[in-house]
Design an enzyme around this catalytic site. Structure first.
Site, short mmCIF file in Angstrom:
data_model
loop_
_atom_site.label_atom_id
_atom_site.label_comp_id
_atom_site.label_asym_id
_atom_site.label_seq_id
_atom_site.Cartn_x
_atom_site.Cartn_y
_atom_site.Cartn_z
N GLY A 53 -4.41 -3.20 1.46
CA GLY A 53 -5.12 -4.47 1.46
C GLY A 53 -5.64 -4.70 2.87
CB CYS A 85 -3.67 1.75 2.91
SG CYS A 85 -5.27 1.82 3.70
CG HIS A 175 -5.22 2.91 -1.43
ND1 HIS A 175 -4.74 1.64 -1.63
CD2 HIS A 175 -5.97 2.86 -0.31
CE1 HIS A 175 -5.19 0.85 -0.67
NE2 HIS A 175 -5.94 1.56 0.14
CD GLU A 177 -2.33 1.99 -4.25
OE1 GLU A 177 -1.81 3.00 -3.73
OE2 GLU A 177 -3.08 1.23 -3.62
#
Ligand code: GLN
Length: 196
Positions: A53, A85, A175, A177
């Site tokens: 984020g 991240c 990332h 995910e």
């Protein structure tokens, strides 16, 4: 906390890509709880995910909500943590350009927005230690500029360190995910099972 029991993994849910982590964890049979306020940190948990984020936004929210020190203590006391991240940036003990560290638990120097504008977002199939080739999605990603003693390098892309482990802490610049591959989350759940 026997190894056969379902693991309860907390996901910091203040900002960023937390829902995608929850999906991966649920697919792997873990129980997920969202951390949105200090009270949520009082419960037992087997592991914690700090999602991607915007690290500055997340760090400020953690400070305002009075959660920074509690999180720091839990991680220092051995709670397994996966930072992706922005999450890696929150863990680092040193950031470039005289920016103050946030959680300050992981002995690495991390450079934010390190690939410049043009290379801000890219995808590679890269080698991850102990797993093999995994899809790696980078979005305005940081990288690890230097590591302290005891930090193990797990992945290097274009001569830059993009994944590290330091005991109970796993820090990843990309990332995992956002891709279908669940092996990194599985590796993290295995870390949680070891019970630091
Ligand atoms: N550039 C963001 C930061 O500095 C990190 C980007 C991300 O998490 N995808 O926090």
């Amino acid at each position: 906390m026997g190894s056969s029991k379902t693991k309860k993994i907390a996901v910091l849910a203040l900002q960023g890509a937390f829902v995608e982590h929850e999906k991966r964890l649920k697919n792997l049979g873990a129980e997920c709880v969202e951390i949105r306020q200090k009270a949520d940190l009082m419960q037992d948990m087997d592991g914690l995910i700090l999602p991607g984020g915007e690290s500055t936004v997340q760090g400020k929210l953690l400070t305002q909500l009075g959660m920074l020190q509690m999180l720091r203590d839990r991680i220092r006391n051995g709670l397994p943590v996966l930072g992706t991240c922005a999450g890696l940036i929150l863990l680092a003990d040193e950031l470039g350009k005289d920016e103050p560290a946030w959680l300050d638990t992981l002995p690495v120097r991390v450079r934010r927005n390190a690939y410049g504008r043009q290379l801000g977002s890219f995808w590679v199939n890269g080698e991850f230690q102990g797993i093999g080739k995994v899809p790696m999605t980078f979005i305005r990603a940081p990288y690890v500029e230097s590591i302290g003693e005891g930090v193990e390098i797990l992945a290097v892309v274009e001569n830059r360190i993009v994944a590290v482990r330091y005991g109970n802490q796993l820090g990843i610049a990309f990332h995992p995910e956002l891709d279908e591959d669940e092996r990194i989350h599985k590796m993290f759940l295995d870390m949680c099972r070891q019970g630091f």
